[in-house]
Scaffold this motif. Structure first.
Motif, mmCIF file in Angstrom:
data_model
loop_
_atom_site.group_PDB
_atom_site.id
_atom_site.type_symbol
_atom_site.label_atom_id
_atom_site.label_comp_id
_atom_site.label_asym_id
_atom_site.label_seq_id
_atom_site.Cartn_x
_atom_site.Cartn_y
_atom_site.Cartn_z
ATOM 1 N N GLY A 30 64.826 1.193 54.374
ATOM 2 C CA GLY A 30 62.924 0.840 54.947
ATOM 3 C C GLY A 30 61.964 0.654 54.936
ATOM 4 O O GLY A 30 61.635 1.583 53.859
ATOM 5 N N ARG A 31 61.255 0.202 54.784
ATOM 6 C CA ARG A 31 59.473 1.058 54.074
ATOM 7 C C ARG A 31 58.574 0.501 55.710
ATOM 8 O O ARG A 31 58.540 -0.918 56.215
ATOM 9 C CB ARG A 31 59.007 -0.828 53.113
ATOM 10 N N ALA A 32 57.881 1.980 55.369
ATOM 11 C CA ALA A 32 57.000 1.151 56.739
ATOM 12 C C ALA A 32 55.858 1.456 55.812
ATOM 13 O O ALA A 32 55.337 2.292 54.886
ATOM 14 C CB ALA A 32 56.350 2.772 56.912
ATOM 15 N N ARG A 70 60.772 4.564 52.799
ATOM 16 C CA ARG A 70 59.499 4.992 51.928
ATOM 17 C C ARG A 70 57.838 4.162 52.652
ATOM 18 O O ARG A 70 58.015 3.335 53.304
ATOM 19 C CB ARG A 70 59.481 3.919 50.777
ATOM 20 N N VAL A 71 57.391 5.473 52.941
ATOM 21 C CA VAL A 71 56.454 5.472 54.190
ATOM 22 C C VAL A 71 55.187 5.562 52.733
ATOM 23 O O VAL A 71 54.672 6.446 51.866
ATOM 24 C CB VAL A 71 56.634 6.812 54.890
ATOM 25 N N GLU A 72 54.857 4.209 53.353
ATOM 26 C CA GLU A 72 53.103 4.571 52.202
ATOM 27 C C GLU A 72 51.684 3.388 52.720
ATOM 28 O O GLU A 72 52.094 2.886 53.641
ATOM 29 C CB GLU A 72 53.260 3.616 50.423
ATOM 30 N N LEU A 110 51.877 -6.158 53.295
ATOM 31 C CA LEU A 110 53.472 -6.846 53.560
ATOM 32 C C LEU A 110 53.495 -7.433 52.687
ATOM 33 O O LEU A 110 55.025 -6.937 52.194
ATOM 34 C CB LEU A 110 53.617 -7.884 54.617
ATOM 35 N N LEU A 111 53.475 -7.426 51.295
ATOM 36 C CA LEU A 111 54.527 -8.922 49.870
ATOM 37 C C LEU A 111 54.066 -7.482 49.099
ATOM 38 O O LEU A 111 55.457 -7.096 48.920
ATOM 39 C CB LEU A 111 53.373 -9.817 50.119
ATOM 40 N N ARG A 112 52.775 -6.835 49.004
ATOM 41 C CA ARG A 112 53.562 -5.352 48.120
ATOM 42 C C ARG A 112 53.798 -4.293 48.058
ATOM 43 O O ARG A 112 55.050 -3.832 47.653
ATOM 44 C CB ARG A 112 51.712 -5.952 47.191
ATOM 45 N N VAL A 113 53.322 -3.917 48.977
ATOM 46 C CA VAL A 113 53.220 -2.174 49.359
ATOM 47 C C VAL A 113 54.386 -2.318 50.652
ATOM 48 O O VAL A 113 55.770 -1.853 49.989
ATOM 49 C CB VAL A 113 52.333 -1.495 50.196
ATOM 50 N N GLY A 114 54.729 -3.423 51.268
ATOM 51 C CA GLY A 114 55.932 -3.193 51.672
ATOM 52 C C GLY A 114 57.007 -4.147 51.214
ATOM 53 O O GLY A 114 58.057 -4.088 51.808
ATOM 54 N N ALA A 115 56.499 -4.198 50.327
ATOM 55 C CA ALA A 115 58.391 -5.492 49.812
ATOM 56 C C ALA A 115 58.689 -5.916 50.210
ATOM 57 O O ALA A 115 60.220 -5.886 50.205
ATOM 58 C CB ALA A 115 59.262 -4.199 48.816
#
Length: 332
Positions: A238-240, A270-272, A136-141
């Motif tokens: 948005g981030r996934a 961004r999808v990571e 949530l915090l690092r990858v999902g920023a």
């Protein structure tokens, strides 16, 4: 001393079957220099283990046929030939799927049974908790004010993602789950702003109703229809975060991807993917921040506990079926 341990006999095709596994007896191996012998007390079963039963190339080596499988475990040291670890210490390690484990002491992490229940080191304060935190915090920023959607939200990772988002100031947290009871749990106990049962109708329609203004972060534990719906709901930039795709793990044919991939371009999404092994540097920070939330009850957790090594396989299959609420644990 006799050890009971689970071996993989054949690589499952589709849903794993009983005949793919065997619970066998083996002699307990005494520790050599630099090793410890641990009597396991709690074992972890997790969705990623299904991938290790295949021989397809992946981020982790497959289980070897005819040999004991691995998994997270916590237990008590009953013999030690290693400096720094004494008989009576409790350690976290990867020698699960068995009653006793002998391994190099370098693979053991000492844990304090007085600071938290031992089982929590496999869940809320362990790998699943760190996965939620880093994802949530690092990858999902994630940033304060974001709207967050979590699939598989009543599971060990998903339930923690939603609660961390609330603690960090999310504007809205939405979760999906596979039963009405789990939906009620998400809202009434875990503090989600909205939740829905994905079996009650199309995910896209239920998500639109729960998040009329869209979402900023999607934490994916399911894949498939959920991922497609989330891509459609994500706001600009948005981030996934792709943590798991349990809906596809037992598929015997190729599964189609989302049909709305153009949205990734249009909304500059961004999808990571997130693998917890890439983020162990966050472990001290994670424990410092989340530990007090757990101790105070600000962050709640559930465990589904199955008794006995003989039921380890059934517990694992239960995770794939979604039988668990929170972390699935096997107690020995």
């Amino acid at each position: 001393m006799i050890n009971r341990e689970w071996h993989l006999l054949s690589r499952p095709v589709g849903w794993p079957k009983d005949e793919d596994f065997a619970l066998v007896e083996a002699e307990v191996r005494q520790p050599a220099e630099g090793q410890v012998l641990v009597r396991n007390k709690y074992l972890s079963v997790d969705p990623y283990m299904r991938g290790r039963m295949s021989d397809a190339k992946s981020y982790v080596a497959p289980y070897e046929l005819g040999k004991v499988m691995q998994g997270g475990a916590v237990g008590e040291v009953v013999a030690s030939e290693a400096e720094g670890i004494a008989v009576g210490d409790h350690v976290l390690h990867i020698g699960g799927w068995r009653e006793y484990a002998t391994f190099d002491a370098a693979q053991a992490v000492k844990v304090d049974p007085d600071a938290a229940p031992l089982s929590t080191y496999l869940g809320v304060l362990g790998m699943t908790g760190l996965t939620a935190y880093a994802g949530l915090l690092r990858v999902g920023a994630f940033k304060e004010g974001d709207a967050v959607f979590v699939s598989g939200a009543a599971g060990a990772v998903g339930s923690q993602v939603g609660q961390i988002a609330k603690q960090k100031g999310a504007s809205r947290v939405i979760g999906s789950a596979g039963s009405d009871d789990k939906v009620k749990l998400l809202v009434e106990e875990y503090g989600f702003d909205a939740a829905f049962n994905y079996k009650n109708g199309p995910v896209r329609e239920q998500l639109k109703e729960a998040a009329p203004d869209g979402i900023d972060v999607y934490f994916d534990n399911v894949g498939g229809e959920h991922l497609e719906a989330a891509i459609g709901a994500l706001n600009l930039r948005g981030r996934a975060v792709i943590c798991g795709m349990i809906s596809q793990y037992n598929a015997t044919e190729s599964t189609p991807g989302p049909r709305n991939m153009v949205k990734i371009l249009q909304n500059r999404l961004r999808v990571e993917g997130v693998l917890v092994g890439d983020h162990y540097d966050l472990q001290p920070e994670f424990v410092r921040e989340v530990g007090p939330w757990v101790a105070s009850g600000a962050l709640k957790y559930r465990e589904t506990v199955v008794e006995g090594i003989e039921n380890n396989l059934e517990a694992f299959l239960g995770v794939l079926r979604g039988d668990n609420t929170g972390k699935m644990i096997v107690k020995l």
